[in-house]
Design an enzyme around this catalytic site. Structure first.
Site, PDB file in Angstrom:
ATOM      1  N   GLU A 150       0.817  -1.207   0.000  1.00  0.00           N
ATOM      2  CA  GLU A 150       0.000   0.000   0.000  1.00  0.00           C
ATOM      3  C   GLU A 150       0.855   1.264   0.000  1.00  0.00           C
ATOM      4  O   GLU A 150       0.745   2.114   0.876  1.00  0.00           O
ATOM      5  CB  GLU A 150      -0.972  -0.026   1.181  1.00  0.00           C
ATOM      6  CG  GLU A 150      -1.918  -1.210   1.107  1.00  0.00           C
ATOM      7  CD  GLU A 150      -2.969  -1.258   2.206  1.00  0.00           C
ATOM      8  OE1 GLU A 150      -2.725  -0.724   3.297  1.00  0.00           O
ATOM      9  OE2 GLU A 150      -4.039  -1.846   1.969  1.00  0.00           O
ATOM     10  N   ASP A 152      -8.489  -8.928   3.910  1.00  0.00           N
ATOM     11  CA  ASP A 152      -8.280  -7.827   4.844  1.00  0.00           C
ATOM     12  C   ASP A 152      -9.388  -7.719   5.878  1.00  0.00           C
ATOM     13  O   ASP A 152     -10.189  -6.787   5.823  1.00  0.00           O
ATOM     14  CB  ASP A 152      -8.169  -6.514   4.045  1.00  0.00           C
ATOM     15  CG  ASP A 152      -7.600  -5.393   4.890  1.00  0.00           C
ATOM     16  OD1 ASP A 152      -7.120  -5.669   5.991  1.00  0.00           O
ATOM     17  OD2 ASP A 152      -7.647  -4.235   4.431  1.00  0.00           O
ATOM     18  N   GLU A 171     -12.800  -2.190  11.781  1.00  0.00           N
ATOM     19  CA  GLU A 171     -12.775  -1.460  10.507  1.00  0.00           C
ATOM     20  C   GLU A 171     -13.898  -1.896   9.565  1.00  0.00           C
ATOM     21  O   GLU A 171     -14.611  -1.068   9.017  1.00  0.00           O
ATOM     22  CB  GLU A 171     -11.407  -1.665   9.841  1.00  0.00           C
ATOM     23  CG  GLU A 171     -11.315  -1.005   8.477  1.00  0.00           C
ATOM     24  CD  GLU A 171      -9.941  -1.128   7.838  1.00  0.00           C
ATOM     25  OE1 GLU A 171      -9.036  -1.723   8.458  1.00  0.00           O
ATOM     26  OE2 GLU A 171      -9.778  -0.641   6.708  1.00  0.00           O
TER      27      GLU A 171
END
Ligand code: BDP
Length: 682
Positions: free
Chosen positions: A289, A368, A396
């Protein structure tokens, strides 16, 4: 009332309960002066004092009678030495402890081979007291199953927290390390009391400013934080920027094979250890990332991590190297690339090349932290490499602490998963505890869910995830219910109705959240960037590699070896067969592994489309029931807490409708198939 003390609330015990049994032990005898033992004594005296509503005296010598004695074996406490024989002592591992009643005096005796063991023993005893267990026959031996039991903060120096849902950082503000460390100390208590022993305090995405943590500008302040954690036997780690030699070192390269770069890291390690002699080591996110890494120099991740490991080795430090490495700029039109494959494809070929003070940290799933993913096939696949698992406590993708989602049942499923890495009996928990492959280092890591909100986690009930993570890292065989019950009793006291209502709410919550969000393991139907709320096609035509491939015929990602990306072939033995075949693939992961028509019939007997409709309608109803169940507890919990949790649950129920309507409408329009039960779909 506020939740600040979390599970260390120590609700007073009313006379007539276990009060009398506990009250005889109102004196603590401890002869040792070590800092961690002092913490243990202080915790015990405070905690028992609050439970019993009276002052607990602490003495260095035993004047007879029933006391609580604690200390290390051979550390000078006569009661400890008398109570534990050779057999017990040899059964206690470095951080373990024994607790036993000395029949002659009626004393409770806590013994360990290390000071940290004494601290864990003290917290265990407090847990027994505050969950009102009988202590008159105590005979306990406990050893942590996992060596590293770590928490990862994703805190930034400006005080923000990446994926934080409970306020600002307790560690940093205004580009400095916080000077008032009271809150940090209170956090250390919470972590140690749940069994954790390591922390990295800054975000894995290390930008220029945070890179300076390993310089003279910040190290004195980092050392102060390390000292707070040291008194709770928690080791401090830092996330480092792979490109530090360039960003803060004035070098022109960060090539891991360049002698000047290696020398730079060696000198850096020396500087860090001069400031913090028991520093844990570095946590690294590289080539991921947009973060720098060894790929820039045509080197691989063994080259990169070994370079750091070599620098830390003389001091006993370790490198925790994350395997969350994938191409986040892929061409979405290229259907052959599969993000799920990436970690295994990058790391598996490197097995055997890592130094023995490197640990690879692998996320629990290949994508993820979605609400449902298969277990990462990389875990266990590298026989000669240290590995640890990474979970995400911060919610998240699971409702951001606005929705209730008790994650311990999800983690349990992962830990119990049979990998067949060495034939049957190769569960994930046996890999990450190091026993299956005989690893030197191993364990658990997880991304924290706390911030400076007064109750730490935003949603008060999300504290159960933090507590549960620590308890599972200590002993992955504890059940999700056992952990929930401990947490409820310690946090709220022992009202039986409350225990059973909150328990059922927690235990149902993951499945409720899953029901109204993305179906059957496909994941990712969230708003890009912030990841809260539904957005069915938000990621569908993006570079991040997170697709569901829905069209008018069907949905799901073909990850089979026969016709798809081949991801299923990363699994061993029966797992490969199970996932490869659309017939045997479990319903809850069907769309992760297969692209199927909407009329495909699941093992449940329902078609895919009807399953989507049903679960989304039911999910909303079940979210509404959560509101009602909590409402029934009015008067059993403090007013403020009742209101706060009630508000979050109401928001969840409302938001679940948004999920339901968006997902159902989308699939109705794509498929053109009406709901068999004739419910309204827009
Ligand atoms: C993802 C988060 C991102 C993190 C990344 C990571 O969206 O903010 O930086 O994981 O784990 O879940 O490095």
């Amino acid at each position: 009332q506020t939740g600040y003390h979390a599970w260390l609330e120590f609700h007073p015990i009313a006379p007539g309960e276990r009060y009398d049994q506990y009250a005889v032990h109102s004196r603590i005898v401890c002869t040792e002066k070590d800092e961690v033992i002092r913490t243990a004594v202080q915790e015990l005296s405070q905690g028992i004092g609050k439970l019993l509503g009276k002052e607990i005296r602490v003495a260095e010598s035993d004047a007879g009678g029933a006391v609580i004695a604690l200390g290390t074996f051979g550390g000078g406490n006569a009661l400890v030495d008398r109570t534990f024989g050779e057999e017990t002592r040899s059964a206690i591992k470095p951080e373990g402890f024994a607790i036993k009643i000395d029949q002659a005096s009626g004393s409770i005796v806590v013994g360990a081979s290390s000071t940290s063991g004494v601290l864990y023993g003290a917290f265990h005893l407090l847990r027994l007291f505050s969950t009102k267990q009988a202590v008159n026959e105590l005979d306990v031996i406990e050893n942590p199953v996992n060596m590293l039991r770590m928490i990862n903060q994703w805190d930034n120096i400006d005080g923000s927290i990446e994926r934080g849902y409970a306020g600002k950082s307790i560690f940093f503000e205004n580009n400095r390390i916080t000077t008032d460390l009271t809150r940090v100390r209170d956090y250390a208590r919470l972590l140690a009391s749940s069994g954790l022993n390591a922390i990295s305090i800054n975000n894995v995405n290390v930008h220029k400013w945070e890179s300076k943590f390993i310089t003279g500008e910040y190290l004195p302040d980092v050392a102060k934080v390390a000292a707070v954690f040291r008194s709770f036997s928690i080791k401090l780690f830092l996330s480092v920027n792979y490109a530090s030699p360039l960003e803060i070192g004035g070098l022109s390269t960060a090539d891991p094979l360049d002698p000047a770069v290696r020398e730079w890291w060696r000198a850096k390690a020396a500087e860090v250890y001069a400031a913090i002699p028991d520093f844990g080591g570095f946590l690294v996110k590289a080539d991921s990332e947009n973060r720098p890494g060894p790929f820039t120099y045509d080197r691989d991740h063994a080259d990169g991590s070994n370079m750091l490991a070599e620098a830390l080795k003389p001091y006993g430090g370790i490198v925790i190297w994350r395997c969350f490495v994938y191409n986040c700029k892929q061409d979405w039109r290229d259907r052959a690339t599969d993000r799920a494959r990436a970690a295994y494809d990058h790391f598996k070929p490197l097995d055997g090349r890592f130094m023995d003070n490197v640990i690879l940290q692998v996320k629990n799933g290949p994508m993820d932290f979605q609400v449902r993913e298969p277990v990462s096939p990389l875990i266990g696949a590298m026989e000669t490499t240290n590995q640890m698992i990474e979970f995400q406590i911060t919610q998240e993708y699971t409702g951001q602490q606005r929705h209730l989602c008790y994650l311990v049942p999800q983690w349990k499923e992962v830990l119990d998963f049979e990998t067949y890495a060495k034939g049957e009996g190769s569960s994930i928990k046996r890999i990450v505890d190091g026993s299956l492959h005989g690893n030197k280092l191993s364990g658990f890591a997880a991304v924290s869910n706390i911030g400076d909100d007064v109750n730490w986690t935003g949603h008060l009930l999300a504290q159960a995830n933090l507590y549960g993570y620590g308890r599972l890292a200590w002993n992955p065989d504890l059940s999700a219910e056992e952990i929930a019950e401990e947490w409820i009793r310690m946090t709220f006291g022992g009202d039986e109705k409350l225990v059973s209502v909150v328990m059922s709410m927690l235990m149902d919550s993951w499945s409720i959240y899953e029901a109204y969000t993305s179906p059957l393991g496909v994941g990712w139907m969230v708003n890009p960037d912030h990841h809260y709320g539904p957005n069915v096609d938000g990621y569908e035509y993006s570079k991040w590699g997170t697709y569901h491939f829905a069209d008018c015929h069907g949905i799901g990602v073909d990850r089979t070896k026969a016709t798809g990306t081949g991801y299923a072939a990363q699994y061993k033995g029966a797992n490969y067969d199970t996932y490869e075949s659309v017939e045997s693939c479990p319903d809850e992961l069907l769309l992760f592994f297969h692209h199927v028509p909407y009329t495909h019939v699941l093992h449940s007997g329902q078609t895919v489309i009807q399953h989507i409709y049903n679960t989304h309608f039911e999910g909303v109803e079940r979210a509404e029931q959560l509101v009602a169940r909590w409402a029934s507890l009015e008067g059993s919990v403090g007013e403020l807490v009742h209101k706060h949790v009630g508000e979050r649950l109401a928001e969840q129920a409302g938001h679940a409708k948004e999920w339901r309507d968006m997902i159902n409408t989308y699939f109705f329009r794509k498929s053109g198939i009406a709901d068999a039960l004739g419910r309204k779909i827009y």
